[in-house]
Design an enzyme around this catalytic site. Structure first.
Site, PDB file in Angstrom:
ATOM      1  N   LYS A 117     -10.663  -1.916   3.429  1.00 60.42           N
ATOM      2  CA  LYS A 117     -11.585  -1.290   2.603  1.00 60.42           C
ATOM      3  C   LYS A 117     -12.824  -1.958   2.409  1.00 60.42           C
ATOM      4  O   LYS A 117     -13.834  -1.250   2.093  1.00 60.42           O
ATOM      5  CB  LYS A 117     -10.947  -1.017   1.103  1.00 60.42           C
ATOM      6  CG  LYS A 117     -10.008   0.217   1.224  1.00 60.42           C
ATOM      7  CD  LYS A 117      -9.605   0.535  -0.351  1.00 60.42           C
ATOM      8  CE  LYS A 117      -8.546   1.732  -0.279  1.00 60.42           C
ATOM      9  NZ  LYS A 117      -8.209   2.140  -1.697  1.00 60.42           N
ATOM     10  N   LYS A 197      -4.354   6.011   9.215  1.00 60.07           N
ATOM     11  CA  LYS A 197      -3.754   6.968   8.056  1.00 60.07           C
ATOM     12  C   LYS A 197      -4.711   7.635   7.595  1.00 60.07           C
ATOM     13  O   LYS A 197      -6.076   7.629   7.721  1.00 60.07           O
ATOM     14  CB  LYS A 197      -3.179   6.084   6.885  1.00 60.07           C
ATOM     15  CG  LYS A 197      -4.284   5.308   5.930  1.00 60.07           C
ATOM     16  CD  LYS A 197      -3.497   4.838   4.811  1.00 60.07           C
ATOM     17  CE  LYS A 197      -4.800   4.633   3.704  1.00 60.07           C
ATOM     18  NZ  LYS A 197      -4.417   4.415   2.362  1.00 60.07           N
ATOM     19  N   LYS A 200      -8.509   9.172   1.769  1.00 57.34           N
ATOM     20  CA  LYS A 200      -9.547   9.724   0.795  1.00 57.34           C
ATOM     21  C   LYS A 200     -10.814   9.435   1.223  1.00 57.34           C
ATOM     22  O   LYS A 200     -11.832  10.044   1.149  1.00 57.34           O
ATOM     23  CB  LYS A 200      -9.208   9.410  -0.663  1.00 57.34           C
ATOM     24  CG  LYS A 200      -7.928  10.028  -1.224  1.00 57.34           C
ATOM     25  CD  LYS A 200      -8.326   9.896  -2.828  1.00 57.34           C
ATOM     26  CE  LYS A 200      -7.102   9.636  -3.725  1.00 57.34           C
ATOM     27  NZ  LYS A 200      -6.444   8.414  -3.911  1.00 57.34           N
TER      28      LYS A 200
HETATM   29  N1  AQP Z   1      -1.736   8.818   4.825  1.00 56.78           N
HETATM   30  C1  AQP Z   1      -1.091   8.806   3.738  1.00 56.78           C
HETATM   31  N2  AQP Z   1       0.524   8.964   4.137  1.00 56.78           N
HETATM   32  C2  AQP Z   1       1.377   8.934   3.068  1.00 56.78           C
HETATM   33  N3  AQP Z   1       1.064   8.316   1.657  1.00 56.78           N
HETATM   34  C3  AQP Z   1      -0.239   8.041   1.248  1.00 56.78           C
HETATM   35  N4  AQP Z   1      -0.634   7.582   0.476  1.00 56.78           N
HETATM   36  C4  AQP Z   1      -1.982   7.362   0.576  1.00 56.78           C
HETATM   37  N5  AQP Z   1      -2.497   7.607   1.964  1.00 56.78           N
HETATM   38  C5  AQP Z   1      -1.163   8.050   2.428  1.00 56.78           C
HETATM   39  C6  AQP Z   1       0.074   7.247  -0.754  1.00 56.78           C
HETATM   40  O1  AQP Z   1      -0.494   8.232  -2.070  1.00 56.78           O
HETATM   41  C7  AQP Z   1      -0.511   7.294  -3.094  1.00 56.78           C
HETATM   42  C8  AQP Z   1      -2.099   7.362  -3.982  1.00 56.78           C
HETATM   43  O2  AQP Z   1      -2.719   6.545  -3.122  1.00 56.78           O
HETATM   44  P1  AQP Z   1      -4.030   5.963  -3.824  1.00 56.78           P
HETATM   45  O3  AQP Z   1      -4.865   6.811  -4.807  1.00 56.78           O
HETATM   46  O4  AQP Z   1      -3.729   4.752  -4.606  1.00 56.78           O
HETATM   47  O5  AQP Z   1      -4.838   5.627  -2.793  1.00 56.78           O
HETATM   48  P2  AQP Z   1      -4.680   4.718  -1.315  1.00 56.78           P
HETATM   49  O6  AQP Z   1      -3.287   4.322  -1.085  1.00 56.78           O
HETATM   50  O7  AQP Z   1      -5.580   3.485  -1.372  1.00 56.78           O
HETATM   51  O8  AQP Z   1      -4.844   5.889  -0.023  1.00 56.78           O
HETATM   52  P3  AQP Z   1      -5.908   6.999  -0.048  1.00 56.78           P
HETATM   53  O9  AQP Z   1      -5.536   7.983  -0.818  1.00 56.78           O
HETATM   54  O10 AQP Z   1      -6.133   7.267   1.477  1.00 56.78           O
HETATM   55  O11 AQP Z   1      -7.272   6.477  -0.544  1.00 56.78           O
HETATM   56  P4  AQP Z   1      -8.482   5.666  -0.277  1.00 56.78           P
HETATM   57  O12 AQP Z   1      -9.023   6.230   1.089  1.00 56.78           O
HETATM   58  O13 AQP Z   1      -9.177   5.129  -1.201  1.00 56.78           O
HETATM   59  O14 AQP Z   1      -7.522   4.193   0.552  1.00 56.78           O
HETATM   60  C9  AQP Z   1      -0.016   6.202  -2.936  1.00 56.78           C
HETATM   61  O15 AQP Z   1       1.523   6.000  -3.134  1.00 56.78           O
HETATM   62  C10 AQP Z   1      -0.034   5.881  -1.203  1.00 56.78           C
HETATM   63  O16 AQP Z   1       0.698   4.955  -0.630  1.00 56.78           O
END
Ligand code: AQP
Length: 328
Positions: A117, A197, A200
């Protein structure tokens, strides 16, 4: 005879960007099952969101919308507590204590999400330290089970290590939590690049299907999703990562096994497969969004306040124990 305590489940999502099918299939679908069996706590982790710059009005909106997504997906506020992290000050207080007492630079230097990130950006100290805040979130409620996607496994491991270290060095204060990962959907990949992956914060919206995407937008994204060489609809993550990812999404949303889908599309091409998947996704989004738009901001505000009232005493009890053990 000892009376066993009901196990506690804790998880959360950041109110940033577009909540997508990866978040839904990796994390939220697990919560739906667990809420019927365990003491379940689901947080909107807004202190995590501010590890990167946010617009105030937008953040406020996204906090409410994430809670509405939980509710529209089927989290029942009579079974589970849905709350906003910043309503309970003990999260940041415990994070500070963990930072000083047991978290070490060498722990955080290993975290791959920070490396992914932070990139070349001028990252905040909070972004580096956010796994410790996440550990505090989990440990405050004496959590047993943390249902997450695969990308969060490393952070739950850190929470376990910090809890063990604290209990050993300063006396027992924390339950040791365990991560729970879905067998399928634990890592939904980007539609534009099946080696990364679904995320967001992806640079392009073609990477993800957001739960609030217009169904027609989602249909276009699926039709434009990258595919692999060849034309077979076959689950083979190594050689056909793109189709395997689309098969996983299809299987989970339509509640059909991957084998059943492979049979259905034997002799057919990517076009037929994508058309049907687009229909499945479009129907899912339409039904979901009807429920989402029926929930008011006032309903969410009431749920936040009622949940915080119930959770504060639990958080306070843990924190008081921690402070006593440290001589604070
Ligand atoms: N691609 C994914 N496949 C399965 N699970 C996923 N999670 C995130 N991406 C995937 C799971 O969603 C939950 C919420 O995640 P978060 O809001 O803590 O964000 P994150 O894990 O950092 O991933 P994001 O949603 O893609 O956000 P960004 O882009 O900001 O990193 C968690 O349980 C996560 O494991």
């Amino acid at each position: 005879m000892s009376i066993s305590k009901q196990l506690t489940v804790f998880s959360g999502v950041q109110p940033t960007g577009n909540f997508h099918l990866g978040n839904y299939l990796g994390a939220l679908t697990q919560w739906l099952d667990l809420q019927h069996k365990y003491h379940s706590i689901f947080c909107v982790v807004d202190y995590h969101a501010i590890t990167v710059p946010q617009n105030a009005a937008n953040l406020k909106r996204q906090v409410l919308d994430i809670a509405k997504i939980y509710l529209a997906a089927g989290i029942n506020p009579r079974r589970a507590l849905i709350f906003r992290q910043s309503d309970i000050a003990e999260h940041t207080e415990l994070a500070w204590i963990l930072n000083c007492a047991v978290a070490r630079m060498s722990d955080l230097n290993k975290m791959t999400q920070f490396k992914d990130k932070a990139g070349s950006k001028n990252a905040s100290v909070g972004l580096f330290d956010y796994p410790v805040l996440m550990a505090a979130d989990i440990l405050l409620y004496q959590t047993d089970i943390v249902p997450v996607g695969e990308d969060q496994l490393q952070h739950v491991e850190l929470a376990r290590d910090l809890a063990k270290r604290f209990n050993q060095q300063f006396g027992h204060a924390f339950t040791i939590p365990e991560a729970k990962i879905n067998k399928e959907g634990a890592r939904i990949m980007g539609l534009d690049d099946p080696t990364k992956k679904m995320s967001k914060s992806a640079a392009s919206p073609a990477n993800y299907i957001a739960l609030l995407d217009k169904p027609e937008t989602a249909v276009k994204k699926i039709k434009r999703a990258v595919t692999d060489s060849g034309s077979d609809i076959k689950y083979d993550v190594k050689n056909k990562p793109a189709i395997s990812n689309l098969l996983t999404i299809y299987s989970l949303l339509a509640n059909k096994s991957i084998k059943e889908l492979e049979r259905k599309y034997t002799g057919k091409g990517y076009g037929d497969f994508k058309n049907d998947l687009a229909e499945v996704v479009s129907k899912f989004l339409t039904d979901f969004q009807i429920k989402f738009h029926n929930i008011s901001d006032r309903q969410v505000a009431k749920i936040f306040s009622q949940s915080a009232k119930k959770l504060r005493p639990i958080a306070r009890t843990t924190l008081n124990k921690v402070k006593t053990n440290l001589g604070l």
